[in-house]
Design an enzyme around this catalytic site. Structure first.
Site, PDB file in Angstrom:
ATOM      1  N   CYS A   2       0.836  -1.194   0.000  1.00 18.10           N
ATOM      2  CA  CYS A   2       0.000   0.000   0.000  1.00 18.10           C
ATOM      3  C   CYS A   2       0.873   1.247   0.000  1.00 18.10           C
ATOM      4  O   CYS A   2       2.095   1.182   0.015  1.00 18.10           O
ATOM      5  CB  CYS A   2      -0.909   0.008   1.229  1.00 18.10           C
ATOM      6  SG  CYS A   2      -1.903  -1.480   1.406  1.00 18.10           S
ATOM      7  N   ALA A  52      -4.752  -4.648  -2.577  1.00 20.27           N
ATOM      8  CA  ALA A  52      -5.292  -5.797  -1.848  1.00 20.27           C
ATOM      9  C   ALA A  52      -4.535  -7.064  -2.234  1.00 20.27           C
ATOM     10  O   ALA A  52      -4.509  -7.446  -3.403  1.00 20.27           O
ATOM     11  CB  ALA A  52      -6.776  -5.951  -2.132  1.00 20.27           C
TER      12      ALA A  52
END
Length: 590
Positions: A2, A52
């Site tokens: 991320c 994800a």
């Protein structure tokens, strides 16, 4: 994987600064293309972009439990064990994500959760109970993490661009930054930009109303090695099997990066042995390279034949990503590469090809395993084995570059201001002073320990940052099994005589994995990441560099006469610097 960012201010109300927080968070969209989230309170504002990988439905961030909120980037490869331990202590989980494990670990152990993590990570926790921001980075510095102190708090982000989206941060580069850029040495904490710092690997940085304090939770320590050679080789293999097994865990398609060298081939073969289906493998190649390859100072053989030997041997689902000179020299690609790194520290076509390789892979996989860092850990580079360099009191890789007759192209004013020789000598001496001597260690073994330490703390971080930036620019998560701290610690403390027991480089790695590799790769001499040999590429970058206006500010940094020689490295550097100056418009002070 991320992108994270945030802002702590003890004298203003950050709930009124949503637009700025949104702008900071949006700069991380390439790192997290799947979801976005922000959270604000008067003193703290956190932003997150998500890629994800584990628990796709869950794991949304910022993640909050009570008065504690976290933004997290990376992977904790031992999250399953930690989760079970925390459940045993009474914790109850609402997701299957490693993010929640790290957050609940903090609630149980405080910042000491860092000591328990195995992985690559950079995360920030706002603890509303104490009104403190806690920033933690992984031991080897795999995931980037920057912060920028302000008059009443701090800005932070996975990359400098997130911080620069806040008007409090100024784009200024001074002498220290340029030394870092041109020195090819990663100085701890130096972030290139004035006023900005890196969270140092293995470090916890805590921000409170009283200021900023730092604590190191991990560093390389010198310890005696008592295992026999046979046991040492066996333990390296046990560690690698466990590391690869852990790093293959993902809820998205996985692959391996395969260059045909010992490092990536070992990871590929070990991964293939653990998967029920064929492992996907990808390699970069250039039009006509295999057919027309010419040995040079660094590369005696082309990669492709060895890549195919490994793919055939372990039966991977393999793809070659073949690039031509036009794609590699494209000015738009150069802008993407420079923008991904925030600094013009590129390695020419090697950065460009890495970006294009990762972009092609991202169309089929979200997670890739890489052989990065094995040379630093096991002693693979040529400089490790050069007797003259072994004896010298200077950075080994810079001595190798010097031996390859690369002359300075810096403009006289900048060269005088930087005084690179004095800087590098002082920097080297500071680094060497950090190295402890193990009990009973002879002079030569200690000297090789020092060389290993320099590569693991001043060199590999440059390459890890490069790999992270090029991969995350296209939303690809690259994992680096050789950077598992257990392996790093063990091999670091193995004497040089064992690391070269067969008279070659990376003996321990070869001995630990030769049973799963084709003989061609077991016997192959070390070859660095490939570079195109196409003369049309050199012609392209030379033409582009010579087309720059004589008044371009790049010529305050690089001698204009460097254009006359047409030397490839200088042409690439001039274009990278010019692109960076055009994009970032920095204030330069020297």
């Amino acid at each position: 994987m991320c992108g994270i960012t945030g802002w702590v201010s003890y004298r203003r109300n950050l709930t009124h600064e949503q637009a700025t927080l949104d702008a900071m968070t949006e700069t991380m969209s390439c790192r997290g293309p799947d979801a976005a989230g922000t959270w604000t309170t008067p003193q703290a504002a956190l932003g997150h972009r998500r890629l994800a990988v584990i628990d796709l439905p869950g794991g949304a961030q910022p993640m909050q439990i009570g008065d504690v909120v976290m933004v997290y980037s990376g992977e904790a490869y031992n999250f399953t064990e930690l989760r079970e331990e925390l459940i045993g202590k009474g914790e109850r989980f609402t997701t299957d994500s490693d993010t929640e494990v790290v957050l609940r670990g903090y609630l149980t152990w405080g910042a000491a959760v860092a000591d328990r993590l195995n992985g690559m990570y950079a995360f920030a926790i706002w603890d509303g109970r104490t009104r403190e921001l806690v920033m933690i980075r992984d031991r080897m510095g795999i995931k980037p993490f920057y912060f920028y102190p302000t008059a009443d708090g701090v800005l932070f982000g996975s990359e400098p661009k997130a911080i620069f989206a806040n008007p409090l941060a100024k784009r200024v580069v001074g002498v220290d930054g340029f030394r870092e850029l041109f020195g090819f040495v990663k100085t701890p904490r130096n972030a290139f930009w004035e006023g900005m710092q890196e969270v140092e690997p293995g470090t916890i940085v805590t921000v409170s109303e009283d200021g900023i304090r730092t604590r190191t939770y991990w560093r390389l320590e010198s310890k005696p090695h008592n295992d026999s050679l046979e046991d040492t080789v066996g333990h390296v293999r046990e560690l690698l099997d466990d590391i690869v097994r852990r790093q293959l865990v993902a809820d998205v398609p996985r692959c391996v990066l395969l260059s045909g060298g010992l490092d990536s081939s070992a990871i590929t073969a070990l991964a293939a042995a653990q998967l029920d289906e064929p492992v996907r493998s990808f390699a970069v190649d250039f039009v006509g390279q295999a057919e027309n390859f010419q040995p040079d100072e660094l590369r005696s053989t082309p990669d492709t034949p060895y890549v195919h030997d490994v793919a055939d041997h372990v039966k991977t689902d393999h793809s070659d990503i073949v690039l031509d000179h036009g794609a590699l020299s494209d000015p738009e690609l150069r802008r993407k590469v420079v923008g991904a790194r925030d600094i013009p520290a590129g390695l020419g076509d090697m950065d460009a090809s890495l970006y294009l390789l990762f972009k092609a892979i991202r169309g089929q996989s979200t997670v890739a395993l890489s052989g990065e860092s094995a040379d630093e850990i096991f002693g693979g580079y040529r400089q490790f084995h050069d007797p003259e360099i072994q004896r010298a009191n200077f950075y080994p890789w810079l001595l190798l570059m010097r031996n390859m007759h690369r002359e300075s192209s810096l403009a006289p004013g900048l060269e005088k201001a930087l005084d690179m020789r004095t800087f590098l000598i002082d920097n080297y001496n500071s680094a060497v002073a950090e190295v402890d001597r193990a009990d009973g260690e002879d002079d030569f073994t200690h000297r090789m320990r020092v060389m290993s330490y320099l590569h693991l703390t001043r060199f590999v971080r440059i390459l890890l940052d490069r790999k992270d930036r090029m991969s995350m620019a296209v939303g690809l998560e690259v994992r680096v099994p050789f950077c598992d701290h257990r392996l790093v610690e063990y091999v670091y403390n193995t004497p040089w005589s064992m690391k070269t027991y067969d008279g070659r480089e990376k003996s321990l790695l070869r001995g630990a994995t030769k049973d799963v590799l084709p003989q061609s790769v077991v016997q192959r001499v070390k070859s660095p990441y490939p570079s195109t040999q196409d003369p049309q590429y050199v012609a392209d970058v030379t033409r582009q560099a010579r087309a720059l206006p004589a008044t371009h500010p790049v010529f305050t940094l690089i001698k204009r006469s460097a254009l006359d020689a047409g030397e490839r490295h200088s042409m690439e550097r001039i274009l990278n610097l010019a692109t960076w100056l055009d994009m970032y418009q920095p204030e330069m002070m020297f």
